[in-house]
Design an enzyme around this catalytic site. Sequence first.
Site, PDB file in Angstrom:
ATOM      1  CG  LEU A  92      -1.931  -1.179   1.240  1.00 14.67           C
ATOM      2  CD1 LEU A  92      -2.690  -1.210   2.565  1.00 14.67           C
ATOM      3  CD2 LEU A  92      -2.903  -1.071   0.071  1.00 14.67           C
ATOM      4  CD  GLU A  93       3.832   1.707  -4.395  1.00 13.07           C
ATOM      5  OE1 GLU A  93       3.790   2.750  -5.093  1.00 13.07           O
ATOM      6  OE2 GLU A  93       4.348   0.654  -4.772  1.00 13.07           O
ATOM      7  CG  ASN A  94      -1.881   5.680  -2.371  1.00  9.52           C
ATOM      8  OD1 ASN A  94      -1.263   6.603  -2.879  1.00  9.52           O
ATOM      9  ND2 ASN A  94      -2.375   4.673  -3.076  1.00  9.52           N
ATOM     10  CD  GLN A 115       7.874  -0.266  -3.687  1.00  7.48           C
ATOM     11  OE1 GLN A 115       7.904   0.471  -4.675  1.00  7.48           O
ATOM     12  NE2 GLN A 115       6.747  -0.549  -3.049  1.00  7.48           N
TER      13      GLN A 115
END
Length: 568
Positions: free
Chosen positions: A393-395, A452
């Site tokens: 979940l990048e938000n 990442q």
Amino acid sequence: MPILSSKRLRTLRTLRTLWTTTAVAALALGFAHPASAADINNAKNAGFESGLSGWTCSASSGTTVSSPVHGGSAALKATPAGQDNARCAQTVAVKPNSTYTLSAWVQGGYAYLGATGTGTTDVSTWTPDSASWKQLTTTFTTGSATTSVTVYTHGWYGQAAYLADDVSVYGPDGGGGGDPAPTIPSAPGGLTVSGTSSSSVSLAWNAVSGATGYNVYRDGTKVTAVTGTSATVTGLAASTSYGFQVTATNAAGESAKSATVTGRTSATGGGGGTVPKHAVTGYWQNFNNGATVQKLSAVQAQYDIIAVAFADATTTPGAVTFNLDSAGLGGYTVDQFKADIKAKQAAGKKVIVSVGGQNGTVSVSDPTSAANFANSVYALMQTYGFDGVDIDLENGLNATYMSQALRSLSAKAGPSLVLTMAPQTIDMQSTSNGYFQTALNVKDILTVVNMQYYNSGSMLGCDGKVYSQGSVDFLTALACIQLEGGLSPSQVGLGLPASTSGAGSGYVSPTVVNNALDCLTKGTGCGTFKPSRTYPDLRGAMTWSTNWDAAAGNAWSNAVGPHVHGLP
């Protein structure tokens, strides 16, 4: 099953019927010159140790490779293209009125094995995609005037390359001079413990020339037999030490036992099941964005954890679903997808579903959405056979309720749950960040965090200095924050793009990745930043994606994979 034209489908059905009939007929004629102690393998260069000597492949479709192999140091790799099915054949001398057993070990795409010119009924057999070595076997009887037959392998039109090794035409000596009779192989070397869980120990060892299989012994008792150079022994007691040995086998017999190694199972609890001690994670794209379109079966064998990207959000808060992009993946069906998951698992791999991604928004912000998340992910595990979930979940996320959701999922799935995370660099700068908090909250069930190290601005290292992406220092100094911030080394991995096309920025060569791994685990290969101690249990590395890796000839996994698996 691949999508075939109606003409080829009718042909395939006809061939299946014919092969079944001829196999029965061949067995019925088996009384002619039955096998005896003087029988030999009449095939020449049966293991492709001498390249393609003695073999002819259509349209230059065949070559030899050094990995993977079933036995010895080489195997055949043949790739169908267009109207060519990658047929590789050899003419073998035989005796008239004699029965022969034709066999070969195959892997990869659709593979066929057969014999023509037998003077009686020609035979063939086949297998669909196979993620591990599988033996094909059939028999044929020669006619009264037959002194040679043509044996062959081939693939299927438009399908993936196949591998073949250790071909055998076993029966009376036809006078053509086959390969020398095998000798008992030497004992395997390099036996190591590659991973443990509370109920299993994973082993790996060096290949032995001439071996076609291996026996694994636990405390002196044989517990399993395999054809590759690794095995996982299960059904063990927690917190218990065991002694393991391995022998090599072939038609001539069994070698002496290897040196003994001791493996100790972990205490009960913790996440990851039988994930190797050092593992490579790769994201598989459920969409076509210009990278190589893959079936799961085509994912390179170096990947231990395959994260299927991505699950989709629903209108129910917190809940996710999964929709296979069959149209974008060339007609890949759900049944094929499920079968490929099982095949990867049978080969010792873990297949998990990833939630999130750059464009994925799933909000878990209260008890109801946490329950919806756990229930929906568990439903996907049951439907598709996934081993667990990846949180990408990048938000942002809510540490309290995501932790609650993951614990609820763990209670449903049990200790074999594989739980991974892929935060951005900014998410792991401090233990006060929601992502870092979540990882620490579920540390006892967490498999690995693959941060990442790309698409990032400059970040602080654990020494308080600023580092820019694209260097060994960026990888090691930022990993140090997690390693010293409460995560176990086995829960830390390095996430990098597989090629320059895999990310907007941050690509580094596999050499840089391997140097960073060595710096963290052994204290060698470091840049200007040198960690105050080493972390030999570091889990490994991750890449986005297996598809971009394939588009670049699997350069990333071919370089990083063996390095990860060879870490201390």
